[in-house]
Scaffold this motif. Structure first.
Motif, PDB file in Angstrom:
ATOM      1  N   UNK A  16       0.854  -1.179   0.000  1.00 39.79           N
ATOM      2  CA  UNK A  16       0.000   0.000   0.000  1.00 39.79           C
ATOM      3  C   UNK A  16       0.896   1.237   0.000  1.00 39.79           C
ATOM      4  N   UNK A  17       0.801   2.044  -1.032  1.00 40.14           N
ATOM      5  CA  UNK A  17       1.740   3.172  -1.127  1.00 40.14           C
ATOM      6  C   UNK A  17       1.153   4.335  -1.918  1.00 40.14           C
ATOM      7  N   UNK A  18       1.580   5.525  -1.560  1.00 37.58           N
ATOM      8  CA  UNK A  18       1.366   6.668  -2.450  1.00 37.58           C
ATOM      9  C   UNK A  18       2.445   6.623  -3.528  1.00 37.58           C
ATOM     10  N   UNK A  19       2.155   7.190  -4.678  1.00 35.21           N
ATOM     11  CA  UNK A  19       3.217   7.362  -5.666  1.00 35.21           C
ATOM     12  C   UNK A  19       4.223   8.345  -5.072  1.00 35.21           C
ATOM     13  N   UNK A  20       5.513   7.976  -5.028  1.00 37.10           N
ATOM     14  CA  UNK A  20       6.500   8.877  -4.423  1.00 37.10           C
ATOM     15  C   UNK A  20       6.491  10.259  -5.081  1.00 37.10           C
ATOM     16  N   UNK A  21       6.582  11.267  -4.226  1.00 31.53           N
ATOM     17  CA  UNK A  21       6.573  12.643  -4.738  1.00 31.53           C
ATOM     18  C   UNK A  21       7.208  13.568  -3.695  1.00 31.53           C
ATOM     19  N   UNK A  22       8.014  14.502  -4.167  1.00 33.93           N
ATOM     20  CA  UNK A  22       8.599  15.489  -3.250  1.00 33.93           C
ATOM     21  C   UNK A  22       7.486  16.222  -2.512  1.00 33.93           C
TER      22      UNK A  22
ATOM     23  N   UNK B 126       0.836   8.531 -12.497  1.00 34.02           N
ATOM     24  CA  UNK B 126       0.923   7.149 -12.990  1.00 34.02           C
ATOM     25  C   UNK B 126       2.152   6.930 -13.876  1.00 34.02           C
ATOM     26  N   UNK B 127       2.515   7.967 -14.604  1.00 38.29           N
ATOM     27  CA  UNK B 127       3.702   7.817 -15.449  1.00 38.29           C
ATOM     28  C   UNK B 127       4.954   7.683 -14.587  1.00 38.29           C
ATOM     29  N   UNK B 128       4.994   8.486 -13.492  1.00 41.01           N
ATOM     30  CA  UNK B 128       6.162   8.398 -12.611  1.00 41.01           C
ATOM     31  C   UNK B 128       6.223   7.010 -11.975  1.00 41.01           C
ATOM     32  N   UNK B 129       5.051   6.489 -11.574  1.00 39.57           N
ATOM     33  CA  UNK B 129       5.028   5.161 -10.943  1.00 39.57           C
ATOM     34  C   UNK B 129       5.534   4.101 -11.921  1.00 39.57           C
ATOM     35  N   UNK B 130       5.172   4.256 -13.166  1.00 34.99           N
ATOM     36  CA  UNK B 130       5.617   3.296 -14.180  1.00 34.99           C
ATOM     37  C   UNK B 130       7.145   3.351 -14.305  1.00 34.99           C
ATOM     38  N   UNK B 131       7.678   4.564 -14.322  1.00 35.28           N
ATOM     39  CA  UNK B 131       9.137   4.713 -14.408  1.00 35.28           C
ATOM     40  C   UNK B 131       9.810   4.164 -13.146  1.00 35.28           C
ATOM     41  N   UNK B 132       9.178   4.452 -12.010  1.00 30.21           N
ATOM     42  CA  UNK B 132       9.725   3.961 -10.735  1.00 30.21           C
ATOM     43  C   UNK B 132       9.789   2.430 -10.741  1.00 30.21           C
ATOM     44  N   UNK B 133       8.727   1.802 -11.216  1.00 29.68           N
ATOM     45  CA  UNK B 133       8.691   0.336 -11.214  1.00 29.68           C
ATOM     46  C   UNK B 133       9.749  -0.259 -12.140  1.00 29.68           C
TER      47      UNK B 133
END
Lengths: 261, 262
Positions: free
Chosen positions: A8-14, A67-74
């Motif tokens: 369970x997580x938020x998409x990481x963000x500053x 969602x794009x950042x999460x995809x890159x993160x993954x």
């Protein structure tokens, strides 16, 4: 018993990831460092889940996350192909979002993806595969009859301050997260879990404590624990070093080993 | 392999014992209540120890304390025959630990040592037995450790040939948290370390509040697992005091605090 794990997580963000560790809230890290620390701990948490091999691993992310950042993160996760799916919550409060994560697995009992769900938060770099295996064993001890019939069972791991970062239960357990994290009585999460189990007569078990990292004092306590995991992993296959979190804390200059690992 | 427990504890005295829980230091208990709480925690810890593998328990305490009072505490446990008092000669904490370890090593030659404290009312026998078993199977010298919830050490296991200086670890100015000092010392010596489960201690009000919720969870878990040991004496006292834990809803909502309602 077929288990599913949901991280369970938020998409990481500053500014939103581990913000209470940042200088904006009196912590010692910049908002970028706080986010990078969280990313390291999230990757370590996900890796522990995958390496436990107790079931398929899913992510549940916040609706408004990038969602794009999460995809890159993954793409930075070496086991990306082992992530069975990503759910996006409905943007409600924490309790409702947890319920939503469980619903994604149980699907109201019809065509469920697993017999039990184990929900873990992303900020627990101290999670090791053994914690998940122990949770699975306890769910099977309490929630499975010899003929294979699944029955209600609830298993949790406490955090260091009366909360919980890991919770598993079977699909027919009369349990929801209503009031677990948000309630008007200021009841602690652990007390609420115990009270719900008692009220519904749900067989209940607790595994080892898995601390999380929310506040500067948690980060301080992280240092010796990371050191212990890093060194003990050399001698015990059950111990897994959270290598990314260790490396990031070393990079920040907050963690120093007296000799090379 | 045989083993013995060294439980480190001061003789409980109001004003000296668990002072971080007292009104004088912003806590929620009187001096007498804090000492009473600790005394009960010590009895519960000893009762849990009686169900662990080691056959003998030494209480290592301040030799200038009221040893008759300590004997009364021992007599209130379920295992007074297994417990013996070792009164140290005083000094800094690490020096006292070094003295006790040396004395018990000489007396109990060749045995594994389990070091712990009296403020572990939630300790479970299987946690210590597991770390003891892992350490005993290791290449010696070897160490085991169960961390506390805040980066300290709650339980330490030492093989008979392990040599550590606790005064070097704990008595130096500005030392790090005890777990970090312990790991650093082991690494420098090249001793393997086995890591056990977390065993929470009770040093301050937040620890106490967390303990209250952990006990509530433990009570529920004990309904389905008769190997779990409940801290009966502490539970009785919490009930008497009417203490519950709360989680204030604020920007510090991950902190819990204890709420007195008596």
């Amino acid at each position: 018993m077929k288990h599913a794990v949901v991280v369970f997580t938020k998409v990481p963000k500053d500014g939103t990831s581990k913000s209470r560790l940042s200088d904006a809230f009196g912590g010692n890290l910049t908002v970028t460092e706080a986010r990078e620390f969280y990313e390291a701990s999230l990757l370590d948490t996900m890796e522990a889940c995958v390496e436990s091999n107790i079931g398929e691993v899913y992510l549940c992310c916040n609706k408004i996350g990038d969602r794009q950042y999460m995809d890159e993160f993954l793409n930075r996760f070496p086991y990306r192909d082992k992530i069975a799916g990503v759910f996006w919550d409905k943007g409600e409060n924490f309790d409702h979002s947890m319920d939503y994560a469980a619903e994604c697995i149980f699907k109201n009992g019809n065509d469920r993806l697993a017999d039990s769900v184990i929900i873990v938060s992303g900020d627990i770099p101290f999670l090791i595969p053994k914690h998940l295996k122990d949770t699975g064993c306890e769910l099977e001890r309490l929630g499975q009859k010899p003929d294979g019939t699944i029955t209600p069972a609830l298993v949790e791991s406490p955090c260091q301050e009366a909360g919980s970062n890991l919770l598993g239960y079977t699909y027919n357990t009369p349990f929801n997260f209503g009031g677990v994290f948000y309630n008007m009585e200021f009841t602690t999460t652990l007390d609420m879990l115990a009270a719900k189990a008692e009220k519904e007569n749900i067989p209940f078990a607790a595994i080892d404590m898995v601390p999380d990292v929310d506040l500067p004092q948690d980060l301080d306590a992280t240092i010796p624990l990371l050191k212990a995991l890093g060194y003990a992993a050399k001698f015990d296959d059950e111990i897994k070093a959270p290598r990314r979190t260790i490396a990031y804390m070393e990079k920040l200059g907050l963690l120093k080993f007296p000799c090379p690992l | 392999m045989e083993s013995v427990i060294l439980l480190f504890s001061e003789v409980p005295e109001p004003g000296r014992t668990r002072s971080a829980l007292t009104y004088a230091q912003g806590g929620i208990l009187s001096d007498k209540q804090a000492a009473n709480f600790y005394r009960r925690s010590l009895i519960d810890t000893l009762n849990a120890c009686s169900k662990m593998t080691p056959t003998k328990i030494y209480i290592c305490c301040n030799g200038d304390g009221d040893l008759e009072k300590m004997q009364k505490i021992i007599d209130a446990t379920v295992c007074p025959d297994k417990i013996e008092i070792y009164g140290d000669h005083g000094g800094k904490f690490g020096e006292c630990v070094d003295e006790c370890v040396k004395a018990i090593k000489d007396k109990e030659e060749g045995k594994l040592l389990v070091l712990l404290s009296g403020d572990l009312p939630l300790i479970q026998p299987h946690i210590v037995d597991n770390i003891l078993a892992k350490t005993s199977l290791a290449r010696f010298p070897a160490l085991g450790v169960c961390p506390s919830q805040s980066g300290a050490t709650s339980v330490i296991v030492m093989s008979p040939d392990a040599e550590l200086s606790y005064s070097d670890m704990f008595d130096k100015p500005n030392h790090n948290r005890s777990l970090e000092e312990f790991i650093d010392s082991a690494m420098v010596k090249g001793y393997p370390i086995y890591l056990g489960e977390t065993v929470p201690d009770v040093d301050n009000v937040v620890d106490m509040a967390s303990m209250i919720s952990l006990i509530n969870a433990l009570k529920m878990a004990a309904k389905s697992d008769n190997s779990l040991v409940l801290p009966i004496k502490v539970i009785e006292y919490l009930n008497k005091l009417g203490l519950t834990a709360t989680a204030p809803s604020s920007k510090t909502d991950d902190e819990v605090c204890a709420d007195c309602s008596y």
